[in-house]
Scaffold this motif. Sequence first.
Motif, short mmCIF file in Angstrom:
data_model
loop_
_atom_site.label_atom_id
_atom_site.label_comp_id
_atom_site.label_asym_id
_atom_site.label_seq_id
_atom_site.Cartn_x
_atom_site.Cartn_y
_atom_site.Cartn_z
N VAL A 33 -18.85 19.87 13.69
CA VAL A 33 -17.50 19.77 13.15
C VAL A 33 -16.81 21.12 13.33
CG1 VAL A 33 -16.11 19.39 11.07
CG2 VAL A 33 -18.18 18.04 11.46
N ARG A 34 -15.59 21.07 13.83
CA ARG A 34 -14.78 22.28 14.01
C ARG A 34 -13.39 22.06 13.46
NH1 ARG A 34 -17.55 26.86 16.30
NH2 ARG A 34 -19.65 26.04 16.08
N VAL A 66 -15.09 14.94 22.57
CA VAL A 66 -14.43 15.68 21.50
C VAL A 66 -13.30 14.81 20.98
CG1 VAL A 66 -13.15 17.78 20.93
CG2 VAL A 66 -14.91 17.86 22.68
N ALA A 67 -13.19 14.71 19.66
CA ALA A 67 -12.11 13.91 19.08
C ALA A 67 -11.71 14.46 17.73
CB ALA A 67 -12.55 12.45 18.92
N TRP A 68 -10.42 14.37 17.43
CA TRP A 68 -9.89 14.76 16.13
C TRP A 68 -9.77 13.51 15.27
CZ3 TRP A 68 -5.93 13.42 12.92
CH2 TRP A 68 -5.64 14.30 11.87
N TRP A 75 -15.64 11.99 8.20
CA TRP A 75 -16.85 11.90 7.38
C TRP A 75 -17.47 10.50 7.49
CZ3 TRP A 75 -20.32 14.98 5.61
CH2 TRP A 75 -21.30 14.49 4.74
N ARG A 76 -16.66 9.46 7.41
CA ARG A 76 -17.19 8.08 7.50
C ARG A 76 -17.89 7.85 8.83
NH1 ARG A 76 -12.54 6.53 5.22
NH2 ARG A 76 -11.57 5.96 7.19
N ARG A 77 -17.28 8.30 9.91
CA ARG A 77 -17.84 8.06 11.24
C ARG A 77 -19.07 8.93 11.53
NH1 ARG A 77 -14.42 6.23 15.89
NH2 ARG A 77 -12.62 5.21 15.00
N GLY A 99 -10.29 17.09 11.13
CA GLY A 99 -11.17 18.01 11.83
C GLY A 99 -11.59 17.43 13.16
N VAL A 100 -12.32 18.22 13.89
CA VAL A 100 -12.74 17.89 15.24
C VAL A 100 -14.24 17.58 15.24
CG1 VAL A 100 -12.90 18.73 17.61
CG2 VAL A 100 -10.96 19.41 16.17
N ALA A 101 -14.61 16.50 15.90
CA ALA A 101 -16.01 16.14 16.07
C ALA A 101 -16.40 16.38 17.52
CB ALA A 101 -16.24 14.67 15.71
#
Length: 145
Positions: A33-34, A66-68, A75-77, A99-101
């Motif tokens: 997480v970023r 990468v996805a926002w 959090w759910r995903r 946030g970014v995953a």
Amino acid sequence: MAEDSLDPSRALVLSLKPRFAEAILAGTKIVEVRRVMPRITDPTLALLYASGSERALVGTCVVRSVAWYPTDELWRRHGADTALSRTEFDSYLDGRDGGVALLLERPEPLAAPIPLHTLRQAHGFRPPQSFAYVCDAQRKRLLTA
């Protein structure tokens, strides 16, 4: 995915707390997480720099995508795959709408960690606060320090 499908122009250097670097290399943390979206092409090689007391380049992995996301959706995903408690997650993203995953795969520890003093002496390396980009030539030099 073939090795030649990785972005050949540059790699990402991720600065991580040692426990997160270890979890990525163990395969138990597959989402980083970023707060800021890195500008990378999927997939991209990432160099894992363990900060704190370790201060060493410890391995690599591939950032598959990468996805926002809005905070609760992120959090759910992906919460279960972040190696964060919900309290840590909320604290890290406090004041943000989301946030970014970074979805990670193919973790590979280095045969031996490369300490910061070696990276600095050989290549003038400065560890990033969060992340940085290195060109392919820099990546090769760092990994062979």
